[in-house]
Design an enzyme around this catalytic site. Structure first.
Site, PDB file in Angstrom:
ATOM      1  N   GLU A  69       0.825  -1.210   0.000  1.00 19.86           N
ATOM      2  CA  GLU A  69       0.000   0.000   0.000  1.00 19.86           C
ATOM      3  C   GLU A  69       0.863   1.266   0.000  1.00 19.86           C
ATOM      4  O   GLU A  69       0.532   2.249  -0.656  1.00 19.86           O
ATOM      5  CB  GLU A  69      -0.951  -0.005   1.205  1.00 19.86           C
TER       6      GLU A  69
ATOM      7  N   HIS B  71     -15.224  -6.547  -4.411  1.00 13.97           N
ATOM      8  CA  HIS B  71     -15.163  -5.747  -5.634  1.00 13.97           C
ATOM      9  C   HIS B  71     -16.442  -5.817  -6.468  1.00 13.97           C
ATOM     10  O   HIS B  71     -16.661  -4.963  -7.327  1.00 13.97           O
ATOM     11  CB  HIS B  71     -13.959  -6.183  -6.470  1.00 13.97           C
TER      12      HIS B  71
END
Length: 496
Positions: free
Chosen positions: A358, A487
Site C-alpha cells: 500500500e 469488488h
C-alpha cells in the site's frame, strides 16, 4: 460556443489548466479532511455517513458532468499536441457521472446499499449458535486460514455467502443496467468496454486469456500437487482424483490464495517456510511500527518519507469504537499533500508485506504529484498494482527479513529456498485465475452474453475452467457467490 476556430489549441490548454485549478479549489473548499474523503469512500459504517456519502458523490458527479460538457465542445482532431489530446480524451470520459441526476442517485444508492450489506455481514460459529457476530475480518478470515475441520469450513463458507452475495443479487442486477447505460452515455457499447478503455487495446480480453494460457501449465502442476496433499489429509471420499478442488479448504474465503495451507502442503516439513510473525510479536511490533519500517524501506531506496498528513490522517488498525471498511487501500486526495492508507493491520508477516504494497501506491502518488491531474494516475489500472507487487516480492525475500532482524539464522539452503518459492507460488498463482474469472464474469454480464438466470452458474463455470475449483455444496441461481467478493458490490474492476 464551440472551440473550432482560431485559437482552439490555446482554448484547450486553458481548459485543461482550468480543470486542475477547479479540482484544487474543490479540495480546498472541503470543510475538513473527512469531507473530502467522502468523494472516494466513507469508511465508518453509520447511517449518517451513508447519507453524507450520497450527497458528496452527487456533488462530485455534478463537477465531472460539467467537465464533460465543456470538453465535448472541443474538436480533438484539431489538437496536434499529443499530451493535450490525451488529457482531453480522458476528461471526456466521466463514467457513471454521465447519468441523469435521478439515475446517478440510484446508482450510488445501489452500491452503498450493497457495501453496507457486505461490510456489516456477521454469522454464527459452527455448532455454537450463541457465538454470533463473527465478521469477515478478523474472525472468519482466521477460521478459513487455520481450521482444518471440513464441516466448520463448509459452514463458514456457506453462511458468509448467504449473508452477503445472496442478499445483494437483486441490487446487482439493477446496477448492471445502470452501468451499461452510463457507458453508452460515454459513447461506449457497454460497461465492459468502459472498464477496458484505459488499457487502450481492442483485444484486451483475449490478451488476458492468452497470458493465462502461458502460465496455466505451472498452475496445473501446483494444483495436482496440492490435490494430493489435501487427499492425504481429508481422505479420498472427500477429495477426488479428478474433480475440481472444493473451494472451502484452500485457506481463504475465496480460494484466491492458498498460502494459509502451507502447513499441510510444504515440500520440506521441518525446514520451515518463511513466517516471521512470531519474531514480530516477540519484538513488540505494532501496526504503526510496521508502517514506520515500511517508510524506512522506501527512504533507503532514495524515495520519499511520508508527509505529515499521512501520519495524521491514515488509519492503521481497526477502530475500537466503531466498525469500518477494512479493505486495505491507498488514497491520493488530489491536493499534492494529503495521502493516506486505510488498513486494519494485524501484526503478522502477511499484513507487513501488504503495508509495503500500500505504501508503494503512496510513493507512486508522490512521484507524479506535480503532473496535470489527468496524468496523476497509473499508465493503466494495472500499473499501480504491478509496481506495488514488485515491491511486495522484494520485501518478502528472506534476505531482507534477515536485515530487519526478523530471521536470526541463515536459511540459504536448497530446502529453505524451495519452501520459500513454493510459498510464493501458493499465494500468487491461484490469484491469477481467480481475478481473471471475476472480471471475465462481469464482462460477460455487461455484454449480455449471460442472462440473469445464469449468473451463479456462469461464475462456477469460469472458476472450474480457469482455477479447477468448485463450491463445497450444491449451488443454485438463488445463490450469488461472486457477490461475496468486495469488488462486486463496490463495482470495482479486479484485474487492475
Amino acid at each position: 460556443m464551440h472551440y473550432r476556430k482560431i485559437g482552439l489549441v490555446q482554448k484547450a490548454k486553458e481548459w485543461v489548466n482550468f480543470y486542475d485549478f477547479l479540482l484544487h479549489v474543490q479540495t480546498l473548499a472541503a470543510k475538513s479532511p473527512r469531507d473530502f474523503v467522502s468523494f472516494a469512500l466513507i469508511y465508518e459504517l453509520t447511517e449518517n455517513n451513508f447519507v453524507f456519502q450520497l450527497e458528496s458523490q452527487l456533488a462530485h458527479a455534478d463537477f465531472q458532468r460539467k467537465v464533460h460538457e465543456l470538453v465535448s465542445q472541443i474538436d480533438e482532431d484539431g489538437v496536434q499536441d499529443q499530451k493535450l489530446r490525451r488529457q482531453l480524451k480522458y476528461l471526456a470520459v466521466v463514467g457513471h457521472a454521465a447519468l441523469p441526476r435521478d439515475q446517478l442517485n440510484r446508482y450510488n444508492s445501489l452500491i452503498n446499499e450493497m457495501l453496507a450489506i457486505y461490510n456489516s455481514a456477521t454469522i454464527c460459529a459452527h455448532q455454537s449458535p450463541l457465538r454470533c457476530n463473527l465478521r469477515l475480518d478478523p474472525e472468519l478470515s482466521v477460521i478459513m486460514a487455520r481450521s482444518r475441520d471440513w464441516n466448520e469450513l463448509q459452514h463458514t463458507w456457506t453462511e458468509f455467502r448467504r449473508k452477503t452475495g445472496m442478499k445483494i443479487k437483486d441490487l446487482f442486477e439493477n446496477l448492471v443496467d445502470l452501468s451499461n447505460y452510463a457507458a453508452q452515455l460515454n459513447n461506449m457499447t457497454d460497461a465492459s468496454e468502459y472498464w477496458m478503455f484505459p488499457y487502450e487495446s481492442p483485444s484486451f480480453r483475449f490478451e488476458l486469456e492468452d497470458v493465462w494460457e502461458q502460465i496455466k501449465p505451472l498452475y496445473e502442476q501446483l494444483h495436482a500437487y496440492v490435490r494430493r496433499k489435501l487427499r492425504d489429509l481429508y481422505g479420498p471420499e472427500k477429495i477426488s482424483r479428478e474433480a475440481p478442488l472444493p473451494a472451502h479448504i484452500l485457506g481463504n474465503m475465496w480460494a484466491q490464495s492458498w498460502s494459509n495451507i502451507l502447513d499441510i502442503t510444504i515440500p520440506y516439513p521441518g525446514k520451515n517456510f518463511l513466517d516471521v510473525t512470531p519474531q514480530m510479536l516477540q519484538q513488540g511490533y505494532t501496526p504503526e511500527a510496521m508502517f514506520r519500517i515500511a517508510e524506512d524501506f522506501f527512504v533507503s531506496l532514495n524515495m520519499s518519507a511520508m508527509p505529515p498528513e499521512f501520519w495524521a490522517n491514515s488509519i492503521f488498525a481497526e477502530l475500537p469504537d466503531r466498525p469500518i471498511i477494512c479493505q486495505p487501500s491507498a488514497w491520493d486526495f488530489c491536493n499534492r499533500r494529503d495521502y493516506r492508507i486505510k488498513m486494519c493491520a494485524q501484526v503478522n508477516m502477511k499484513d507487513f508485506i501488504t503495508v509495503h504494497h500500500e505504501m508503494a501506491h503512496i510513493q507512486y502518488f508522490l512521484k507524479y504529484r506535480n503532473q496535470p491531474k489527468i496524468f496523476r494516475d497509473g499508465a493503466n489500472p494495472g500499473f499501480h498494482e504491478a509496481i506495488s507487487e514488485a515491491i511486495a516480492l522484494s520485501v518478502s525475500n528472506p534476505k531482507h527479513m534477515q536485515t530487519l532482524g526478523l530471521v536470526q539464522t541463515s536459511i540459504d539452503d536448497l530446502p529453505h529456498n524451495i519452501n520459500y518459492l513454493f510459498s510464493m507460488a501458493m499465494d500468487k498463482l491461484p490469484f491469477m485465475p481467480f481475478s481473471l474469472s471475476l472480471d471475465l464474469w462481469r464482462y460477460d454480464i455487461f455484454r449480455n452474453n449471460v442472462g440473469k438466470q445464469r449468473y451463479n452458474c456462469h461464475w462456477w463455470d469460469l472458476r472450474e475452467r480457469l482455477s479447477g475449483v468448485k463450491p463445497p455444496v450444491l449451488r443454485s441461481e438463488v445463490d450469488f457467490d461472486a457477490g461475496s467478493k468486495y469488488h462486486v458490490p463496490a463495482n470495482i474492476p479486479y484485474i487492475g
